[in-house]
Design a protein around this motif. Structure first.
Motif, PDB file in Angstrom:
ATOM      1  N   ASP B 363      -7.250  15.115  -5.276  1.00  0.00           N
ATOM      2  CA  ASP B 363      -6.738  13.937  -4.554  1.00  0.00           C
ATOM      3  C   ASP B 363      -6.573  14.214  -3.066  1.00  0.00           C
ATOM      4  O   ASP B 363      -5.469  14.125  -2.516  1.00  0.00           O
ATOM      5  N   PRO B 364      -7.658  14.546  -2.377  1.00  0.00           N
ATOM      6  CA  PRO B 364      -7.545  14.933  -0.968  1.00  0.00           C
ATOM      7  C   PRO B 364      -7.021  13.823  -0.059  1.00  0.00           C
ATOM      8  O   PRO B 364      -6.566  14.108   1.042  1.00  0.00           O
ATOM      9  N   LEU B 365      -7.049  12.562  -0.525  1.00  0.00           N
ATOM     10  CA  LEU B 365      -6.563  11.469   0.317  1.00  0.00           C
ATOM     11  C   LEU B 365      -5.102  11.122   0.037  1.00  0.00           C
ATOM     12  O   LEU B 365      -4.522  10.271   0.726  1.00  0.00           O
ATOM     13  N   GLY B 366      -4.511  11.760  -0.980  1.00  0.00           N
ATOM     14  CA  GLY B 366      -3.110  11.493  -1.302  1.00  0.00           C
ATOM     15  C   GLY B 366      -2.239  11.766  -0.086  1.00  0.00           C
ATOM     16  O   GLY B 366      -2.422  12.767   0.591  1.00  0.00           O
ATOM     17  N   GLY B 367      -1.305  10.857   0.194  1.00  0.00           N
ATOM     18  CA  GLY B 367      -0.436  11.032   1.352  1.00  0.00           C
ATOM     19  C   GLY B 367      -0.928  10.282   2.578  1.00  0.00           C
ATOM     20  O   GLY B 367      -0.159  10.078   3.523  1.00  0.00           O
ATOM     21  N   SER B 368      -2.173   9.843   2.564  1.00  0.00           N
ATOM     22  CA  SER B 368      -2.667   8.988   3.658  1.00  0.00           C
ATOM     23  C   SER B 368      -1.891   7.677   3.615  1.00  0.00           C
ATOM     24  O   SER B 368      -1.785   7.050   2.563  1.00  0.00           O
ATOM     25  N   SER B 369      -1.343   7.267   4.736  1.00  0.00           N
ATOM     26  CA  SER B 369      -0.519   6.047   4.748  1.00  0.00           C
ATOM     27  C   SER B 369      -1.313   4.866   4.218  1.00  0.00           C
ATOM     28  O   SER B 369      -0.809   4.063   3.433  1.00  0.00           O
ATOM     29  N   TYR B 370      -2.565   4.752   4.650  1.00  0.00           N
ATOM     30  CA  TYR B 370      -3.371   3.603   4.237  1.00  0.00           C
ATOM     31  C   TYR B 370      -3.681   3.663   2.745  1.00  0.00           C
ATOM     32  O   TYR B 370      -3.534   2.670   2.022  1.00  0.00           O
ATOM     33  N   VAL B 371      -4.097   4.827   2.265  1.00  0.00           N
ATOM     34  CA  VAL B 371      -4.469   4.938   0.851  1.00  0.00           C
ATOM     35  C   VAL B 371      -3.258   4.698  -0.047  1.00  0.00           C
ATOM     36  O   VAL B 371      -3.349   4.007  -1.069  1.00  0.00           O
ATOM     37  N   GLU B 372      -2.107   5.232   0.340  1.00  0.00           N
ATOM     38  CA  GLU B 372      -0.900   5.010  -0.472  1.00  0.00           C
ATOM     39  C   GLU B 372      -0.499   3.533  -0.453  1.00  0.00           C
ATOM     40  O   GLU B 372      -0.103   2.970  -1.467  1.00  0.00           O
ATOM     41  N   TRP B 373      -0.626   2.891   0.725  1.00  0.00           N
ATOM     42  CA  TRP B 373      -0.304   1.469   0.804  1.00  0.00           C
ATOM     43  C   TRP B 373      -1.262   0.654  -0.070  1.00  0.00           C
ATOM     44  O   TRP B 373      -0.847  -0.224  -0.821  1.00  0.00           O
ATOM     45  N   MET B 374      -2.546   0.981   0.008  1.00  0.00           N
ATOM     46  CA  MET B 374      -3.540   0.251  -0.777  1.00  0.00           C
ATOM     47  C   MET B 374      -3.274   0.426  -2.271  1.00  0.00           C
ATOM     48  O   MET B 374      -3.411  -0.524  -3.063  1.00  0.00           O
ATOM     49  N   THR B 375      -2.891   1.621  -2.667  1.00  0.00           N
ATOM     50  CA  THR B 375      -2.576   1.884  -4.069  1.00  0.00           C
ATOM     51  C   THR B 375      -1.408   0.994  -4.520  1.00  0.00           C
ATOM     52  O   THR B 375      -1.469   0.350  -5.577  1.00  0.00           O
ATOM     53  N   ASP B 376      -0.369   0.932  -3.688  1.00  0.00           N
ATOM     54  CA  ASP B 376       0.800   0.093  -4.015  1.00  0.00           C
ATOM     55  C   ASP B 376       0.405  -1.383  -4.078  1.00  0.00           C
ATOM     56  O   ASP B 376       0.859  -2.126  -4.949  1.00  0.00           O
ATOM     57  N   GLU B 377      -0.434  -1.802  -3.148  1.00  0.00           N
ATOM     58  CA  GLU B 377      -0.838  -3.210  -3.075  1.00  0.00           C
ATOM     59  C   GLU B 377      -1.660  -3.600  -4.314  1.00  0.00           C
ATOM     60  O   GLU B 377      -1.482  -4.683  -4.887  1.00  0.00           O
ATOM     61  N   MET B 378      -2.554  -2.718  -4.723  1.00  0.00           N
ATOM     62  CA  MET B 378      -3.353  -2.969  -5.928  1.00  0.00           C
ATOM     63  C   MET B 378      -2.431  -3.121  -7.141  1.00  0.00           C
ATOM     64  O   MET B 378      -2.608  -4.009  -7.975  1.00  0.00           O
ATOM     65  N   GLU B 379      -1.451  -2.231  -7.230  1.00  0.00           N
ATOM     66  CA  GLU B 379      -0.520  -2.281  -8.356  1.00  0.00           C
ATOM     67  C   GLU B 379       0.268  -3.598  -8.334  1.00  0.00           C
ATOM     68  O   GLU B 379       0.423  -4.252  -9.372  1.00  0.00           O
ATOM     69  N   ARG B 380       0.721  -3.996  -7.160  1.00  0.00           N
ATOM     70  CA  ARG B 380       1.517  -5.225  -7.049  1.00  0.00           C
ATOM     71  C   ARG B 380       0.700  -6.440  -7.507  1.00  0.00           C
ATOM     72  O   ARG B 380       1.168  -7.277  -8.267  1.00  0.00           O
ATOM     73  N   ARG B 381      -0.557  -6.489  -7.052  1.00  0.00           N
ATOM     74  CA  ARG B 381      -1.401  -7.629  -7.423  1.00  0.00           C
ATOM     75  C   ARG B 381      -1.695  -7.641  -8.927  1.00  0.00           C
ATOM     76  O   ARG B 381      -1.764  -8.697  -9.555  1.00  0.00           O
ATOM     77  N   ALA B 382      -1.871  -6.461  -9.487  1.00  0.00           N
ATOM     78  CA  ALA B 382      -2.129  -6.387 -10.930  1.00  0.00           C
ATOM     79  C   ALA B 382      -0.888  -6.831 -11.712  1.00  0.00           C
ATOM     80  O   ALA B 382      -0.995  -7.576 -12.694  1.00  0.00           O
ATOM     81  N   GLU B 383       0.288  -6.406 -11.255  1.00  0.00           N
ATOM     82  CA  GLU B 383       1.520  -6.784 -11.964  1.00  0.00           C
ATOM     83  C   GLU B 383       1.705  -8.306 -11.965  1.00  0.00           C
ATOM     84  O   GLU B 383       2.204  -8.867 -12.937  1.00  0.00           O
ATOM     85  N   ASP B 384       1.286  -8.978 -10.894  1.00  0.00           N
ATOM     86  CA  ASP B 384       1.365 -10.444 -10.862  1.00  0.00           C
ATOM     87  C   ASP B 384       0.520 -11.046 -11.993  1.00  0.00           C
ATOM     88  O   ASP B 384       0.920 -12.015 -12.645  1.00  0.00           O
ATOM     89  N   VAL B 385      -0.661 -10.477 -12.208  1.00  0.00           N
ATOM     90  CA  VAL B 385      -1.538 -10.984 -13.272  1.00  0.00           C
ATOM     91  C   VAL B 385      -0.916 -10.707 -14.643  1.00  0.00           C
ATOM     92  O   VAL B 385      -0.917 -11.574 -15.524  1.00  0.00           O
ATOM     93  N   PHE B 386      -0.363  -9.510 -14.828  1.00  0.00           N
ATOM     94  CA  PHE B 386       0.254  -9.197 -16.132  1.00  0.00           C
ATOM     95  C   PHE B 386       1.384 -10.184 -16.425  1.00  0.00           C
ATOM     96  O   PHE B 386       1.546 -10.641 -17.553  1.00  0.00           O
ATOM     97  N   ALA B 387       2.162 -10.513 -15.388  1.00  0.00           N
ATOM     98  CA  ALA B 387       3.283 -11.449 -15.587  1.00  0.00           C
ATOM     99  C   ALA B 387       2.742 -12.820 -16.015  1.00  0.00           C
ATOM    100  O   ALA B 387       3.306 -13.458 -16.912  1.00  0.00           O
ATOM    101  N   HIS B 388       1.638 -13.227 -15.400  1.00  0.00           N
ATOM    102  CA  HIS B 388       1.032 -14.520 -15.767  1.00  0.00           C
ATOM    103  C   HIS B 388       0.555 -14.494 -17.221  1.00  0.00           C
ATOM    104  O   HIS B 388       0.787 -15.454 -17.979  1.00  0.00           O
ATOM    105  N   LEU B 389      -0.079 -13.412 -17.621  1.00  0.00           N
ATOM    106  CA  LEU B 389      -0.607 -13.330 -18.989  1.00  0.00           C
ATOM    107  C   LEU B 389       0.534 -13.249 -20.013  1.00  0.00           C
ATOM    108  O   LEU B 389       0.454 -13.846 -21.089  1.00  0.00           O
ATOM    109  N   GLU B 390       1.583 -12.542 -19.670  1.00  0.00           N
ATOM    110  CA  GLU B 390       2.742 -12.469 -20.577  1.00  0.00           C
ATOM    111  C   GLU B 390       3.331 -13.857 -20.767  1.00  0.00           C
ATOM    112  O   GLU B 390       3.767 -14.216 -21.859  1.00  0.00           O
ATOM    113  N   ASP B 391       3.329 -14.609 -19.695  1.00  0.00           N
ATOM    114  CA  ASP B 391       3.813 -15.970 -19.732  1.00  0.00           C
ATOM    115  C   ASP B 391       2.956 -16.813 -20.679  1.00  0.00           C
ATOM    116  O   ASP B 391       3.467 -17.519 -21.545  1.00  0.00           O
ATOM    117  N   LEU B 392       1.644 -16.701 -20.500  1.00  0.00           N
ATOM    118  CA  LEU B 392       0.712 -17.443 -21.352  1.00  0.00           C
ATOM    119  C   LEU B 392       0.868 -17.051 -22.817  1.00  0.00           C
ATOM    120  O   LEU B 392       0.675 -17.866 -23.712  1.00  0.00           O
TER     121      LEU B 392
END
Lengths: 145, 528
Positions: B363-392
């Motif tokens: 994981d040579p890019l671990g700790g990069s501010s951008y890569v860590e932010w992008m990782t968090d952002e991807m997770e956040r967007r995915a969690e929104d979808v999971f919440a929608h599907l749980e609702d359905l």
């Protein structure tokens, strides 16, 4: 094919009617769906048949919908078999409706498809103005026959 | 083996550590940084090149060539009729036999496909979904006829039917009986094939159909959760099968977005498996995945420049911690890969593995501010979808996924993203080199393409006719009757009946038609 054509409906006549279909088992429908919206945005009437159509279902739709053009999407290298087949089926049904094929078709196959009566082929990455102009030209060719 | 001292120094001789930064480190929960502590220092990814065309003999030749060239695993592409559960002599198969993959009608074809390949020594991936259980039955038989017991077999069956309704469209039966087939395979391999991955939960096709990276991530993991719920409902303990679930992602052109996606996938899976599904075995928490570069990003214009695209996408997969990799061939926007193009694609992986030094550090890019932010952002967007599907699904992801399929929600989301992308390319807001910019040098391709002719189809039909002629018709009828009886009882595992059927030379198409009699068929409501 200037970009002005995109925004201008075909004169004062009725809108061009296009039947779009996937022929056979091939399920790659991303391109066909995008094309459906491109043509609608350009003022055409699109009859989207979708997946797993046969020559029979396409011919029936063309007849019932009084289509001006048939668009078939092919991504599975079956175009040299299936392309001429749908052209023949339309001719056999006395429907003089041009067939446009879109998808993965190597350039070397274009002469054979043209000889079989396919009106035009749209390759991967064809821009919207090329798609719209090609369908319009095919429709005009049909009207003149 | 790589020389240890050489592997741990840069080209200029500077020694480097296996990992840098603070915890959690690679190999530690939630595995954002990778599933193994030293990642590629201890083991390179598997270079698994996808191949299949023509008859079984044609593909067998390509397989053996790939293994000779240093490929370390096999990956089978089946033709459209096989993927759709139709025999080569079916009317639907006309024009498609052997064209986009290899044609497999009976266990005899499977024998030819793997002739002279040691199935005990190679791992095999099979990209098949609707009829996956039938093809697995054939593979098990071929191995055992060759003296390799099923418990020694290593490989992966794609067997991910949910994404077929959402994206790839190679479904046979309605969703619920199809998921029952998936869980039958999971139960079978869990009990009898401990080295086999029964499902490869696949985002690849969702992405190819036009989704965004975040949608690919979210839909794929939701499908993974759905299979966990289905297998649990079938009575399996989560830690008995979850370690063998694997994943398959696309690596597209936006470099850091892809890396963030891969890292987020591991973290989400680990958290959900532990906290939501109660997994305790560490292996159940580790998301392992295969990567393929983005076929859809390849251009028919100036096809050679696809070599550069593929190299960058492959590098993103490696920096994202993939366990195996297929690199696309530069001529794939025009046809199936030619042998030369497939070799260049494999060589691309070998350059990344052996020349670039990116394998030295996990994981040579671990700790990069951008890569860590992008990782968090991807997770956040995915969690929104999971919440929608749980609702359905009233709290169930599985039911939410069924509901999203029934209503066309997944298809609509994907089609919308695909259209937005095409508009951006059309208006020039997004540059695609060789397509809407830098088009000088565009030329017609097609000189050296791999072409499969109508003669392949004729030959395959003839082979099928010979098998049908030589088999015991009474045994065929008995075997098919058992398939129907077992299919009608959802508490029975279908695998033994399927193995019995293919052993009696029942064709894949005959089995599918028999199952359609019990399960019914499925027609989608098109969403444009």
């Amino acid at each position: 094919m200037g970009t002005s054509e995109i925004d201008t409906p075909t004169g004062s006549g009725p809108p061009i009617r296009v039947v779009l279909a996937k022929l056979g088992l091939d399920g790659h429908d991303r391109g066909l769906k995008v094309v459906a919206r491109m043509l609608r945005d350009a003022g055409m009437e699109v009859v989207y048949l979708g997946l797993r159509q046969t020559t029979g279902t396409i011919v029936t739709a063309v007849e019932q919908e009084d289509a001006d053009v048939v668009g078939i999407s092919m991504h599975n290298a079956g175009h040299l078999t299936l392309g001429p087949m749908i052209v023949r089926a339309l001719v056999d049904a006395d429907l003089e409706v041009p067939v446009v094929i879109g998808g993965v078709v190597p350039d070397v196959d274009l002469p054979e498809l043209a000889a079989a009566g396919v009106a035009a082929v749209l390759g991967p990455g064809a821009p919207v103005d090329e798609v719209v102009a090609t369908v319009r030209a095919a429709a005009r060719g049909n009207g003149g026959r | 083996m790589t020389d240890e001292t050489q592997a741990c120094r840069t080209l200029s001789g500077i020694p480097v550590d296996p990992v840098y930064g603070d915890g959690p480190l690679p190999g530690e929960f939630p595995y954002t940084r990778g599933v193994h502590p030293d990642m590629y220092r201890s083991r390179l990814w598997t270079m698994r090149m996808f191949a299949g065309f023509g008859t079984a003999e044609d593909t067998n030749t390509r397989f053996r060539e790939l293994l000779r060239s240093g490929g370390t695993g096999l990956s089978t592409a089946f033709d459209m009729p096989t993927l759709m559960g139709r025999d080569s002599d079916h009317a639907w198969a006309l024009g498609e036999v052997g064209r986009a993959g290899v044609a497999i009608d009976t266990v005899d074809d499977m024998e030819d496909l793997f002739a002279d390949i040691d199935l005990g020594g190679v791992s095999t991936s099979m990209t098949i979904n609707g009829p996956a259980a039938i093809l697995l039955a054939m593979y098990v038989l071929v191995a055992e006829h060759g003296g390799v017991v099923r418990s020694r077999l290593s490989g992966t069956l794609q067997n991910d039917i949910l994404k077929e309704y959402q994206a790839q469209k190679e479904y046979l039966f309605p969703p619920r009986p199809s998921v029952r087939l998936v869980t039958d395979v999971i139960r079978f391999t869990t009990a009898e094939m401990p080295r086999w991955n029964p499902v490869s939960v696949s985002g690849y096709h969702i992405r190819e159909a036009g989704s965004t990276a975040a949608q690919e991530l979210a839909f794929t993991l939701a499908n993974g959760f759905a299979y966990v719920e289905a297998a649990a409902a079938a009575g399996l303990d989560v830690d008995s099968f979850a370690p063998r679930l694997s994943f398959f992602f696309n690596s597209h052109v936006d470099f850091f977005e892809e890396i963030g996606k891969f890292r987020a996938a591991r973290r989400i899976w680990a958290r959900w498996m532990r906290d939501r599904y109660g997994a305790r075995d560490e292996r159940s928490l580790k998301l392992r995945f295969h990567t393929q570069t983005a076929g859809v990003s390849l251009t028919a214009q100036q096809p050679e420049i696809n070599i550069a695209r593929v190299a960058l996408q492959a590098l993103a997969g490696v920096l994202g911690g993939t366990q195996s990799l297929h690199t696309d061939s530069h001529d794939e926007a025009l046809a199936l890969p030619s042998e030369d193009a497939a070799r260049i694609a494999l060589r691309t992986q070998q350059i990344i593995a052996h020349e670039t030094g990116v394998t030295n550090v996990a994981d040579p890019l671990g700790g990069s501010s951008y890569v860590e932010w992008m990782t968090d952002e991807m997770e956040r967007r995915a969690e929104d979808v999971f919440a929608h599907l749980e609702d359905l699904g009233d709290g169930s992801i599985l039911e939410g996924v069924y509901a999203g399929i029934d209503s066309g929600w997944f298809m609509g989301e994907i089609a919308e993203s695909a259209y937005r992308f095409e508009r951006e390319v059309d208006t020039g807001d997004r540059i695609v080199v060789g397509v809407n910019a830098f088009t000088e040098g565009d030329r017609a391709g097609g000189a050296d393409l791999l072409r499969i002719g109508q003669d392949t189809e004729d030959l395959q039909r003839k082979r099928l006719a010979e098998v049908k002629q030589a088999r015991d018709d009474a045994a065929v009828r008995t075997a098919l009757d058992r398939v129907v009886t077992d299919a009608a009882d959802p508490t029975v595992n279908l695998m033994p009946a399927l193995i019995g059927a293919v052993d009696n030379r029942v064709t894949g198409g005959e089995i599918v038609e028999a199952l359609e009699g019990v399960f019914g068929t499925y027609t989608e409501t098109a969403v444009v």
